[in-house]
Motif scaffolding. Sequence first.
Motif, PDB file in Angstrom:
ATOM      1  N   LEU A 281      18.306  52.833  74.365  1.00 41.06           N
ATOM      2  CA  LEU A 281      19.278  53.612  75.131  1.00 41.06           C
ATOM      3  C   LEU A 281      18.627  54.219  76.372  1.00 41.06           C
ATOM      4  O   LEU A 281      19.189  54.188  77.470  1.00 41.06           O
ATOM      5  N   ALA A 282      17.402  54.735  76.188  1.00 39.47           N
ATOM      6  CA  ALA A 282      16.703  55.371  77.314  1.00 39.47           C
ATOM      7  C   ALA A 282      16.362  54.345  78.399  1.00 39.47           C
ATOM      8  O   ALA A 282      16.549  54.594  79.599  1.00 39.47           O
TER       9      ALA A 282
ATOM     10  N   SER B  61      24.080  60.564  69.979  1.00 38.12           N
ATOM     11  CA  SER B  61      24.387  61.338  68.784  1.00 38.12           C
ATOM     12  C   SER B  61      23.201  62.257  68.505  1.00 38.12           C
ATOM     13  O   SER B  61      22.066  61.970  68.908  1.00 38.12           O
ATOM     14  N   MET B  62      23.458  63.347  67.817  1.00 35.20           N
ATOM     15  CA  MET B  62      22.424  64.365  67.601  1.00 35.20           C
ATOM     16  C   MET B  62      21.145  63.800  66.984  1.00 35.20           C
ATOM     17  O   MET B  62      20.055  64.088  67.453  1.00 35.20           O
ATOM     18  N   PRO B  63      21.238  62.950  65.921  1.00 35.54           N
ATOM     19  CA  PRO B  63      19.978  62.467  65.334  1.00 35.54           C
ATOM     20  C   PRO B  63      19.242  61.426  66.184  1.00 35.54           C
ATOM     21  O   PRO B  63      18.107  61.083  65.875  1.00 35.54           O
ATOM     22  N   THR B  64      19.870  60.893  67.205  1.00 34.60           N
ATOM     23  CA  THR B  64      19.209  59.920  68.091  1.00 34.60           C
ATOM     24  C   THR B  64      18.069  60.625  68.823  1.00 34.60           C
ATOM     25  O   THR B  64      18.199  61.790  69.199  1.00 34.60           O
TER      26      THR B  64
ATOM     27  N   LYS C 139      30.808  50.751  70.339  1.00 34.56           N
ATOM     28  CA  LYS C 139      29.485  50.238  70.656  1.00 34.56           C
ATOM     29  C   LYS C 139      29.582  48.716  70.689  1.00 34.56           C
ATOM     30  O   LYS C 139      30.507  48.142  70.132  1.00 34.56           O
ATOM     31  N   ASP C 140      28.621  48.085  71.376  1.00 35.43           N
ATOM     32  CA  ASP C 140      28.810  46.669  71.659  1.00 35.43           C
ATOM     33  C   ASP C 140      27.484  45.920  71.620  1.00 35.43           C
ATOM     34  O   ASP C 140      26.643  46.058  72.507  1.00 35.43           O
TER      35      ASP C 140
ATOM     36  N   GLU D 255      23.506  55.483  69.785  1.00 37.75           N
ATOM     37  CA  GLU D 255      23.101  56.109  68.537  1.00 37.75           C
ATOM     38  C   GLU D 255      21.823  55.449  68.049  1.00 37.75           C
ATOM     39  O   GLU D 255      21.580  54.274  68.325  1.00 37.75           O
ATOM     40  N   GLU D 256      21.070  56.197  67.243  1.00 36.82           N
ATOM     41  CA  GLU D 256      19.825  55.672  66.687  1.00 36.82           C
ATOM     42  C   GLU D 256      20.058  54.493  65.749  1.00 36.82           C
ATOM     43  O   GLU D 256      19.138  53.754  65.443  1.00 36.82           O
TER      44      GLU D 256
END
Length: 541
Positions: free
Chosen positions: A296-297, A319-322, A374-375, A361-362
């Motif tokens: 993602l980064a 998402s928070m846990p990511t 998501k894709d 998301e993670e």
Amino acid sequence: MLTISTTPFDDQKPGTSGVRKKVTRFQEPGYLENFVQSVFDCLTGFKGETLVLGGDGRFHNDLAIQTILKMAAANGFGRVIVGQDGILSTPAVSNLIRQHGAFGGIILSASHNPGGPDGDFGIKYNGANGGPATETVTEAIFVRSKVIDTYKILEADDVDLGNLGLTNLEATKVEVVDPVEAYATLMESLFDFSAISQLFDSGFEFRFDAMHAVTGPYARKIFIERLGAPAESVMNAQPSTTFGNGHPDPNLVHAKEIYDMAMRSDGPDLCAASDGDGDRNLIIGKQCFVSPSDSLAVIAANAHLAPGYRSGLSGVARSMPTSCAVDRVSEAMGIPLFETPTGWKFFGNLLDAGDITLCGEESAGTGSNHVREKDGVWAVLMWLNILAVRGQSVSEIMRDHWETYGRNYYARHDFEEVDGQGANDLIAALRNKLGELPGRKTKAGQIVHADEFSYYDSIDESLTERQGLRLIFEDGSRIIYRLSGTGTVGATLRVYLERYESTEGNLEQLTSDALAELVSVSRELAGIERFTGRTQPTVIT
Ligand code: VG1
Ligand code: CO
């Protein structure tokens, strides 16, 4: 048309976008019908409107599709757009809803869970924006499902879904569409297909594992037919109702075949995979696994290299846990970052409002404002586009990234199918202890903050509470605990571990070593063995 009496079921979970259960549960009379009718009962204004319908082709997909077609017609939808043979990937459903201005859609899938007669099945409703129903809608469906006493269905022959074109189901039109065509065209509008073709022509070696799941036909059409990758580039491309008796979860455990291939020194330059319904992605360069959080980064930092994102990003969300890797990128770019609870539905309002362009998301989910899911194939094309433009290997790109932004070592430890009571007790005990944790010194450093994550969505003014227990350490390390909402047997405890190493630090360390102390603290603090009887997780990703 028939109105059939039914009694409500008691095993629907509140707050999830749909239901995921064993196939055998869905085979019980009225189970699927109750959920579908509960959805229709909660919607208003769909008479004569369009519904999009499709699934990942798992066992029971074909029967469920026929039932839903007849129920949609009985309830008054004007048109149902359905994928040929009942097949549509989750992002393709999202795209069709948006393209046709449909009222909503129904997706049949249990995502990455195994299929087959003894496997899992699932169903969820997506709204007019193409995304999973929001908290307010899912709550209403849940409440309705507890009191429902009848459902409506047509008495009619099954619709032939093998041929493209229009048929009538009494007053309702059923339009059977090619599952891939519109989606492939959307991808072509976002990415530099000629640069990616040239990359393939240059001898760049690529492997995509469709895991016998829904992305097979998408991958063939896009990577092989449109982009000219060699035929052997797509593996396990034939969808099957049992996913080839596999577990279509693109992680290092279940996608071992492609992982092993990627880890060879003479392996392909890029290996990738997607899950049962095509919304997740796995990205591995030659001997270089890219964690979803890092992916993602990297995508955030490089998206401008793809034509669809040339004008930059309005903001990003995770998402928070990511891991916080994308936070560093957003800071450097001067764009807003949003932190949401686990689950794609929380990105919907931010995407609709234009507050974010990218999110992830993670759990191997990455996506953008092109759809509202998501894709998986999108993420792979994004990586191919970035690799084609930068002319570097995956490992060179990762090294570059970590040198610029620092590295967030990250792992998720899952304790699957543990006793539900034990898992709830563990969370409750830790919740009670949160107040006394800040200030405590551990071998992984001092805890400076402990809380339970909740999220206020300022767009629809909904508050979502109890979204994970979070411990933050003095150096920014985090341990997060939450229970899965998607498992179908017992409970699954997820423990998320993250440690940040700045650019001056040693980037060579192995992930497992980097996190060893956090792992041991995470076990002790929560009493994982005491509450679950487990000393080791079942899956580490
Ligand atoms: C899991 C993942 C979450 C993801 C969800 C649906 O949920 O952790 O990030 O959004 O699956 O993904 P949970 O509650 O089990 O942790 V998919 O590909 O199954 O639609
Ligand atoms: Co999925």
